[in-house]
Design a protein around this motif. Sequence first.
Motif, short mmCIF file in Angstrom:
data_model
loop_
_atom_site.label_atom_id
_atom_site.label_comp_id
_atom_site.label_asym_id
_atom_site.label_seq_id
_atom_site.Cartn_x
_atom_site.Cartn_y
_atom_site.Cartn_z
N TRP A 83 0.86 -1.18 0.00
CA TRP A 83 0.00 0.00 0.00
C TRP A 83 0.90 1.23 0.00
CZ3 TRP A 83 -5.08 0.48 -0.80
CH2 TRP A 83 -5.87 -0.66 -0.70
N GLN A 84 0.50 2.25 -0.71
CA GLN A 84 1.33 3.45 -0.82
C GLN A 84 0.45 4.69 -0.75
OE1 GLN A 84 3.52 4.39 -4.58
NE2 GLN A 84 5.35 4.16 -3.31
N ILE A 97 -2.72 0.44 -3.87
CA ILE A 97 -1.82 -0.70 -3.96
C ILE A 97 -0.85 -0.47 -5.11
CG2 ILE A 97 -1.64 -3.16 -4.46
CD1 ILE A 97 -4.14 -3.65 -2.93
N ALA A 98 0.44 -0.64 -4.82
CA ALA A 98 1.49 -0.40 -5.82
C ALA A 98 2.40 -1.62 -5.88
CB ALA A 98 2.29 0.84 -5.45
N THR A 99 3.08 -1.77 -7.01
CA THR A 99 4.11 -2.79 -7.16
C THR A 99 5.47 -2.12 -7.02
OG1 THR A 99 2.71 -4.09 -8.65
CG2 THR A 99 5.07 -4.56 -8.67
N ALA A 138 8.14 11.68 3.90
CA ALA A 138 7.92 12.31 2.60
C ALA A 138 7.09 11.38 1.71
CB ALA A 138 9.26 12.61 1.93
N VAL A 139 6.15 11.95 0.97
CA VAL A 139 5.37 11.15 0.03
C VAL A 139 6.17 10.94 -1.25
CG1 VAL A 139 3.12 11.85 0.93
CG2 VAL A 139 4.23 13.27 -0.80
N PRO A 140 5.98 9.79 -1.91
CA PRO A 140 5.10 8.70 -1.51
C PRO A 140 5.75 7.84 -0.42
CG PRO A 140 6.22 8.12 -3.53
CD PRO A 140 6.64 9.52 -3.21
N PHE A 141 4.93 7.22 0.43
CA PHE A 141 5.47 6.31 1.45
C PHE A 141 4.49 5.17 1.68
CE2 PHE A 141 2.97 9.35 3.94
CZ PHE A 141 2.31 8.55 4.87
N VAL A 142 5.03 4.08 2.20
CA VAL A 142 4.24 2.91 2.56
C VAL A 142 3.82 3.05 4.02
CG1 VAL A 142 4.25 0.40 2.84
CG2 VAL A 142 5.41 1.45 0.86
N PRO A 143 2.54 3.02 4.34
CA PRO A 143 2.11 3.16 5.72
C PRO A 143 2.31 1.85 6.50
CG PRO A 143 0.21 2.85 4.32
CD PRO A 143 1.41 2.92 3.40
N SER A 192 8.71 3.19 11.71
CA SER A 192 8.03 4.49 11.65
C SER A 192 6.98 4.49 10.54
CB SER A 192 9.05 5.61 11.42
OG SER A 192 9.75 5.40 10.20
N HIS A 193 7.22 3.69 9.50
CA HIS A 193 6.26 3.43 8.43
C HIS A 193 6.85 2.31 7.58
CE1 HIS A 193 9.12 6.34 6.75
NE2 HIS A 193 8.88 5.80 5.56
N GLY A 194 6.07 1.78 6.63
CA GLY A 194 6.61 0.78 5.72
C GLY A 194 6.14 -0.64 5.92
#
Length: 326
Positions: free
Chosen positions: A4-5, A15-17, A54-59, A91-93
Amino acid sequence: MQAWQIKQLNQPAEIATLPQPSPETGQVRVKVAAVGLNFADLLMGQGRYQERPAVPFVPGMEFAGTIDAIGADTAAMPHLQPGTRVAGFASHGALAEYLLAPASQLIGLPATMSLQQAAAFQIAYGTSHLALAHRARLQAGETLLVFGAAGGVGLTAVEIGKRMGARVIACARGAAKLKIARAAGADILIDSDTTDLKAALKAASQPWGGVDVVYDPVGGAAFTAAVSACRPEGRLLTIGFASGALPDIAANHLLVKNLSVIGLYWGGYLTFAPQVLTDSLRTLLQWFAEGGLRPHISHTLPFADYPKGLELLKTRQATGKVVITL
């Protein structure tokens, strides 16, 4: 890998690859099996959390899975080898099929703990244990007031407070949520929708001279009402602001009653005192292994339903934790 991004703040995640990452020195790659959602995930997607990637990021902050590959200098850690079940905090990802994590920040899991339970464990239980034991120094026989007592962190505060020997007043919205707080050990129940919360809190705590410790992940009017219920030298823990409103703190009331307001940001300890987190989690995992803690997961959703999980948090339909599985 699929992930997810968040490509733009205040917009739905997609959803991203993405490329599968490779571990570097001191890192391991984890094949993610479960991700625990937190109110912070909702705030981060809006740019309102204290950490703003910073965007984009994976939550996704809280995860559990199995080690898939290890980087250099990690082979010397026999407890962190491929196939080992682990949990961690990022922290995210985390909402991805794979993520990289520092080997030093992963914890091995008791054989009796499922990966779903592990994904729901660290932040909620860690926050409440650090707040009550390390920051407020809650003592056996004291009176603890917990707001949001059926939520992700509130429910663990009820459970941990009882284990530490406190008398627990649980405040939550509606009979169904109060029933869950009762099952976690709450002694006294208060519906937060009562017409006069201030009066209800004072009446409930009066037999013991007032509240010793307030655990507040809600903020706003709840905090203000709690000040009146505190006994002299009471401690008020600010955990978060799920109501969306920052409380107004009347400093003169703090002065007259010798009250203390104490902040707690669990993730902050990773940067300035990681050993405090490590010691706390070691205690909590021991309590779990002894059967003393029972993580409450109200919703387990597939990876594709991450937006639904956020909506459950936003609308306060969830109790305990929401877990996304991969």
